[in-house]
Design a protein around this motif. Structure first.
Motif, PDB file in Angstrom:
ATOM      1  N   PHE A  38       0.825  -1.208   0.000  1.00 34.02           N
ATOM      2  CA  PHE A  38       0.000   0.000   0.000  1.00 34.02           C
ATOM      3  C   PHE A  38       0.860   1.259   0.000  1.00 34.02           C
ATOM      4  O   PHE A  38       0.537   2.236  -0.683  1.00 34.02           O
ATOM      5  N   ALA A  39       1.943   1.249   0.757  1.00 36.32           N
ATOM      6  CA  ALA A  39       2.832   2.409   0.795  1.00 36.32           C
ATOM      7  C   ALA A  39       3.453   2.661  -0.577  1.00 36.32           C
ATOM      8  O   ALA A  39       3.546   3.804  -1.026  1.00 36.32           O
ATOM      9  N   THR A  40       3.853   1.603  -1.259  1.00 37.11           N
ATOM     10  CA  THR A  40       4.434   1.742  -2.584  1.00 37.11           C
ATOM     11  C   THR A  40       3.424   2.323  -3.569  1.00 37.11           C
ATOM     12  O   THR A  40       3.738   3.226  -4.341  1.00 37.11           O
ATOM     13  N   ARG A  41       2.214   1.827  -3.524  1.00 40.04           N
ATOM     14  CA  ARG A  41       1.165   2.340  -4.418  1.00 40.04           C
ATOM     15  C   ARG A  41       0.855   3.801  -4.102  1.00 40.04           C
ATOM     16  O   ARG A  41       0.694   4.619  -5.000  1.00 40.04           O
ATOM     17  N   PHE A  42       0.808   4.155  -2.833  1.00 38.75           N
ATOM     18  CA  PHE A  42       0.515   5.519  -2.419  1.00 38.75           C
ATOM     19  C   PHE A  42       1.645   6.464  -2.830  1.00 38.75           C
ATOM     20  O   PHE A  42       1.392   7.564  -3.316  1.00 38.75           O
ATOM     21  N   LEU A  43       2.895   6.036  -2.623  1.00 37.91           N
ATOM     22  CA  LEU A  43       4.032   6.904  -2.939  1.00 37.91           C
ATOM     23  C   LEU A  43       4.193   7.141  -4.434  1.00 37.91           C
ATOM     24  O   LEU A  43       4.709   8.179  -4.839  1.00 37.91           O
ATOM     25  N   ARG A  44       3.755   6.216  -5.275  1.00 42.44           N
ATOM     26  CA  ARG A  44       3.831   6.431  -6.716  1.00 42.44           C
ATOM     27  C   ARG A  44       2.922   7.568  -7.163  1.00 42.44           C
ATOM     28  O   ARG A  44       3.227   8.263  -8.113  1.00 42.44           O
ATOM     29  N   ARG A  45       1.813   7.748  -6.474  1.00 41.69           N
ATOM     30  CA  ARG A  45       0.886   8.817  -6.837  1.00 41.69           C
ATOM     31  C   ARG A  45       1.375  10.187  -6.381  1.00 41.69           C
ATOM     32  O   ARG A  45       0.986  11.197  -6.947  1.00 41.69           O
ATOM     33  N   TYR A  46       2.162  10.227  -5.326  1.00 39.35           N
ATOM     34  CA  TYR A  46       2.625  11.481  -4.749  1.00 39.35           C
ATOM     35  C   TYR A  46       4.152  11.472  -4.613  1.00 39.35           C
ATOM     36  O   TYR A  46       4.685  11.333  -3.513  1.00 39.35           O
ATOM     37  N   PRO A  47       4.873  11.663  -5.717  1.00 39.14           N
ATOM     38  CA  PRO A  47       6.343  11.588  -5.649  1.00 39.14           C
ATOM     39  C   PRO A  47       6.983  12.688  -4.819  1.00 39.14           C
ATOM     40  O   PRO A  47       8.110  12.532  -4.363  1.00 39.14           O
ATOM     41  N   TRP A  48       6.290  13.774  -4.555  1.00 38.87           N
ATOM     42  CA  TRP A  48       6.855  14.849  -3.749  1.00 38.87           C
ATOM     43  C   TRP A  48       7.043  14.426  -2.294  1.00 38.87           C
ATOM     44  O   TRP A  48       7.787  15.058  -1.556  1.00 38.87           O
ATOM     45  N   LEU A  49       6.374  13.332  -1.879  1.00 36.88           N
ATOM     46  CA  LEU A  49       6.538  12.860  -0.503  1.00 36.88           C
ATOM     47  C   LEU A  49       7.916  12.251  -0.250  1.00 36.88           C
ATOM     48  O   LEU A  49       8.399  12.251   0.877  1.00 36.88           O
ATOM     49  N   TYR A  50       8.545  11.716  -1.286  1.00 37.58           N
ATOM     50  CA  TYR A  50       9.849  11.083  -1.101  1.00 37.58           C
ATOM     51  C   TYR A  50      10.942  11.722  -1.952  1.00 37.58           C
ATOM     52  O   TYR A  50      12.047  11.194  -2.040  1.00 37.58           O
ATOM     53  N   SER A  51      10.674  12.855  -2.558  1.00 37.75           N
ATOM     54  CA  SER A  51      11.687  13.499  -3.404  1.00 37.75           C
ATOM     55  C   SER A  51      12.871  14.019  -2.581  1.00 37.75           C
ATOM     56  O   SER A  51      13.952  14.235  -3.121  1.00 37.75           O
ATOM     57  N   TRP A  52      12.688  14.228  -1.282  1.00 35.94           N
ATOM     58  CA  TRP A  52      13.763  14.696  -0.408  1.00 35.94           C
ATOM     59  C   TRP A  52      14.791  13.606  -0.146  1.00 35.94           C
ATOM     60  O   TRP A  52      15.940  13.885   0.173  1.00 35.94           O
ATOM     61  N   PHE A  53      14.376  12.344  -0.295  1.00 35.02           N
ATOM     62  CA  PHE A  53      15.251  11.231   0.066  1.00 35.02           C
ATOM     63  C   PHE A  53      16.459  11.201  -0.866  1.00 35.02           C
ATOM     64  O   PHE A  53      16.342  11.101  -2.072  1.00 35.02           O
ATOM     65  N   GLY A  54      17.642  11.295  -0.278  1.00 39.05           N
ATOM     66  CA  GLY A  54      18.873  11.241  -1.049  1.00 39.05           C
ATOM     67  C   GLY A  54      19.392  12.599  -1.463  1.00 39.05           C
ATOM     68  O   GLY A  54      20.444  12.689  -2.085  1.00 39.05           O
ATOM     69  N   SER A  55      18.671  13.660  -1.133  1.00 38.07           N
ATOM     70  CA  SER A  55      19.130  14.994  -1.532  1.00 38.07           C
ATOM     71  C   SER A  55      19.414  15.891  -0.326  1.00 38.07           C
ATOM     72  O   SER A  55      19.549  17.094  -0.485  1.00 38.07           O
ATOM     73  N   LEU A  56      19.499  15.317   0.846  1.00 43.83           N
ATOM     74  CA  LEU A  56      19.810  16.084   2.041  1.00 43.83           C
ATOM     75  C   LEU A  56      21.317  16.316   2.138  1.00 43.83           C
ATOM     76  O   LEU A  56      22.111  15.536   1.596  1.00 43.83           O
ATOM     77  N   PRO A  57      21.726  17.396   2.821  1.00 40.45           N
ATOM     78  CA  PRO A  57      23.163  17.588   3.036  1.00 40.45           C
ATOM     79  C   PRO A  57      23.724  16.417   3.854  1.00 40.45           C
ATOM     80  O   PRO A  57      23.155  16.032   4.867  1.00 40.45           O
ATOM     81  N   GLY A  58      24.798  15.851   3.410  1.00 39.27           N
ATOM     82  CA  GLY A  58      25.386  14.698   4.083  1.00 39.27           C
ATOM     83  C   GLY A  58      25.142  13.397   3.349  1.00 39.27           C
ATOM     84  O   GLY A  58      25.758  12.377   3.657  1.00 39.27           O
ATOM     85  N   ASP A  59      24.246  13.402   2.366  1.00 40.09           N
ATOM     86  CA  ASP A  59      24.037  12.227   1.523  1.00 40.09           C
ATOM     87  C   ASP A  59      25.134  12.207   0.461  1.00 40.09           C
ATOM     88  O   ASP A  59      25.443  13.234  -0.145  1.00 40.09           O
ATOM     89  N   ILE A  60      25.735  11.070   0.248  1.00 39.99           N
ATOM     90  CA  ILE A  60      26.884  10.961  -0.645  1.00 39.99           C
ATOM     91  C   ILE A  60      26.431  10.436  -2.005  1.00 39.99           C
ATOM     92  O   ILE A  60      25.755   9.418  -2.096  1.00 39.99           O
ATOM     93  N   ARG A  61      26.816  11.166  -3.039  1.00 41.26           N
ATOM     94  CA  ARG A  61      26.530  10.768  -4.419  1.00 41.26           C
ATOM     95  C   ARG A  61      27.787  11.031  -5.243  1.00 41.26           C
ATOM     96  O   ARG A  61      28.252  12.159  -5.320  1.00 41.26           O
TER      97      ARG A  61
END
Length: 77
Positions: free
Chosen positions: A19-42
């Protein structure tokens, strides 16, 4: 521990993740922060890509720990 309880818990966990996966696909802005915070290594090099979301995982861990703590507190455990 009874194997039936483990299987029921695993099934409930999979339903919640589904259910979480289905819900998050409809609202990508809820997880767009993941991986873009200061301290995340890319790191992107020639033929190499390394991604380590350290701060994002720490924040997610703190939120999940808080939720588990509050649920256990309300259950009286």
């Amino acid at each position: 521990m009874d194997i039936s309880k483990v299987l029921i818990a695993l099934g409930l966990f999979l339903v919640i993740v589904g259910f979480a996966t289905r819900f998050l696909r409809r609202y990508p802005w809820l997880y767009s922060w993941f991986g873009s915070l200061p301290g995340d290594i890319r790191y992107e090099g020639e033929g190499t890509f390394i991604f380590a979301p350290l701060v994002s995982m720490l924040l997610l861990s703190a939120v999940v720990s808080l939720i588990v703590f509050l649920v256990r507190k309300m259950m009286g455990a």
